[in-house]
Design an enzyme around this catalytic site. Structure first.
Site, short mmCIF file in Angstrom:
data_model
loop_
_atom_site.label_atom_id
_atom_site.label_comp_id
_atom_site.label_asym_id
_atom_site.label_seq_id
_atom_site.Cartn_x
_atom_site.Cartn_y
_atom_site.Cartn_z
CD GLU A 1 -15.64 12.17 -20.83
OE1 GLU A 1 -16.11 11.01 -20.80
OE2 GLU A 1 -15.98 13.01 -21.67
CD GLU B 1 -12.94 13.70 -24.90
OE1 GLU B 1 -14.12 13.35 -25.12
OE2 GLU B 1 -12.16 13.06 -24.18
P1 P53 Z 1 -18.39 8.37 -28.20
C1 P53 Z 1 -20.32 9.78 -23.35
C2 P53 Z 1 -20.35 8.41 -23.44
C3 P53 Z 1 -19.18 7.72 -23.52
C4 P53 Z 1 -17.96 8.39 -23.43
O1 P53 Z 1 -18.07 9.51 -27.16
C5 P53 Z 1 -17.94 9.75 -23.33
C6 P53 Z 1 -19.12 10.45 -23.33
C7 P53 Z 1 -19.16 11.94 -23.35
O2 P53 Z 1 -19.11 12.50 -22.12
O3 P53 Z 1 -16.78 10.37 -23.19
C8 P53 Z 1 -15.93 10.95 -24.15
O4 P53 Z 1 -17.09 7.82 -28.65
C9 P53 Z 1 -14.63 10.21 -24.09
C10 P53 Z 1 -14.13 9.75 -25.40
C11 P53 Z 1 -15.27 9.45 -26.34
C12 P53 Z 1 -16.08 10.71 -26.55
O5 P53 Z 1 -16.59 11.17 -25.33
O6 P53 Z 1 -19.22 7.39 -27.48
O7 P53 Z 1 -13.65 10.89 -23.37
O8 P53 Z 1 -13.25 8.69 -25.20
O9 P53 Z 1 -14.87 8.90 -27.55
C13 P53 Z 1 -17.23 10.57 -27.51
O10 P53 Z 1 -19.12 9.05 -29.32
#
Ligand code: P53
Length: 471
Positions: free
Chosen positions: A179, A370
């Site tokens: 990301e 994801e």
């Molecule tokens: P969580 C948003 C905020 C933080 C991380 O997020 C994020 C996103 C979504 O774009 O990125 C991804 O765990 C990331 C993962 C993460 C997942 O979203 O806050 O690549 O590492 O766990 C989900 O619910």
């Protein structure tokens, strides 16, 4: 006239890559074990949205994760039972080079991933590896300024060369930076930089991004040389963004917000800086330092595919753009959608929209690396009946299938967090994604015991029938 061979699919191709995805820092635990050094999340007890807290005494759940470092055999057996074809994880850079600037790698760290990948392969599961998933070694950020510093390219490439050589017989699918477009809202996690109060934030962000683009080109070159037939992917957060209303200001501003994300795809996949970036740089006093051969490298070694995360959609109102500062795009409520307790609006149609948008723009294979539902799960009589999770995944797979029929070249789908893990955003365990429950709680209690949720057998059937049986 030459006959054109058309790939027309009515459903998922037979070699579709079904599986699951995690990141090292959210699962492994084994904090500083076997020579591992500190990575940025080790200093983010409350997750990446709260950022670095150097002297905090708050409980940091990443330190123990879900204990995957020691439980991986049991976990891989469960992934295999679900029939995973692929499994996406990251290598924790600081296990291989604990500070990041050493000349030689840590053998113990390398051994762990040898064992982990062997275990996956033994069960017929192909590893898909992210090289940097919010895991920049802390020493590199603190001592060198992270990716703002061009020296990072050398450290990163030394790390890449080490793992490409070591795992060349085991790993074919790679991704460079998780990301990377989240660098606007989470500069430390996604871009491995600290932005000072008095600093031109966008200057720091675009300089760091440029260094990452050069590193990505060099890594792609190396990867292809060392591992014939390998694929290097870009990885972007690309949940959907809609205009808040049909007011032309909302529509155009939303387009601009989207472009800030697609910018990373434009450079990494098309191999050139898009013309629109010059106005952005100009208006924000951004001057990116480049070396003579950089643009050539970026053009010659673009990424092979686009991996992306898709969780939700947000709506955007003109004038509320807060790019370049931590905190993210809050968005306005969408009256047509339901949201999770964490405020993430559930929107499966948006996934079809995004797949089409990205394939129209890049004409390169897409990989949904994801997608998932993070929410509270309630244990009742020793069971978790997570029908809401099944509904979420079902509706997203249905739309994915529509995208395939629309003509989108889709490589696969790795569900995010097939086993409960520590959240990246907030550093907690209560926000559960898994088909497998892990007995571990926000307050640090729990036995780490694993247990199947109702969705486990459901997802197994989905894979078994190649996405046909979604009942
Ligand atoms: P969580 C948003 C905020 C933080 C991380 O997020 C994020 C996103 C979504 O774009 O990125 C991804 O765990 C990331 C993962 C993460 C997942 O979203 O806050 O690549 O590492 O766990 C989900 O619910």
């Amino acid at each position: 006239m030459e006959e054109i061979e058309l790939n027309i699919y009515k459903t998922f191709p037979s070699d579709f890559l079904w599986g699951g995805a995690i990141a090292a820092n959210q699962t492994e635990g084994a904090h500083l074990e076997d020579g591992k050094g500190l990575s940025i999340v080790d200093l983010m007890p409350n997750g990446l949205l709260a950022g670095i807290k150097e002297d905090s005494t708050d409980l940091n759940l990443y330190h123990e994760g879900i204990g995957l470092y020691h439980h991986y055999k049991e976990d891989v057996a469960m992934f295999a039972e679900m029939g995973f074809k692929v499994f996406r994880t990251s290598i924790a850079w600081s296990r291989i080079f604990s500070n990041g600037d050493e000349m030689s790698p840590n053998e113990k760290g390398l051994e762990f991933y040898d064992n982990f990948f062997d275990e996956l392969l033994k069960h017929g599961i192909e590893p898909v590896v992210t090289l940097s998933h919010f895991e920049t070694p802390w020493h590199l950020v603190k001592e060198y300024g992270g990716w703002k510093n061009r020296k990072m390219i050398d450290f990163y490439i030394r790390y890449c060369e080490t793992v490409f050589n070591r795992y060349k017989g085991k790993v074919k699918y790679w991704m460079g930076f998780n990301e990377i477009n989240n660098i606007y809202t989470s500069p430390t996690a996604a871009g491995g930089i600290l932005v000072e109060e008095d600093e031109n934030c966008l200057q720091a962000i675009y300089q760091a991004s440029h260094n990452c683009f050069v590193a990505s080109a060099l890594a792609t070159k190396l990867c292809h040389e060392i591992i014939p037939g390998s694929k290097m992917g870009a990885m972007l957060a690309l949940s959907a963004v809609y205009p808040n209303t049909c007011h032309p200001d909302d529509v155009f501003d939303t387009y601009e917000v989207r472009r800030r994300s697609l910018f990373f795809g434009d450079v990494l996949l098309r191999g050139a800086y898009p013309t629109y970036i010059h106005r952005i740089w100009d208006e924000n006093d951004v001057h990116v330092e480049m070396e003579d051969t950089d643009l050539d490298l970026i053009r010659t070694y673009p990424s092979d595919y686009l991996g992306f995360s898709y969780y939700r959609s947000t709506t955007h109102k003109a004038g509320t753009r807060i790019l370049g500062h931590t905190g993210g795009i809050a968005g306005t409520p969408n009256p047509y959608l339901d949201a999770t307790p964490w405020g993430w609006q559930i929107d499966s149609k948006g996934l079809r929209y995004v797949c089409n948008e990205l394939y129209d723009r890049y004409q390169k294979p897409l990989f949904i690396v994801e997608n998932g539902l993070g929410t509270n799960d309630e244990l009742k009589n020793g069971e978790i009946n997570d029908d809401y999770r099944i509904d979420y995944v079902r509706s997203h797979i249905e739309e994915m299938k529509e995208a395939v029929i629309d003509g989108v070249e889709l490589m696969g789908y790795t569900y995010w967090g097939p086993i409960d893990i520590v959240s990246a955003g907030t550093g907690e365990l209560k926000k559960r994604y898994g088909f497998i429950y892990v007995d571990r709680n926000n307050d640090g209690t729990g036995t780490f015991k694993r247990m199947k949720k109702k969705s486990f057998d459901w997802y197994k059937k989905v894979i078994e029938t190649n996405g046909e049986d979604l009942k």
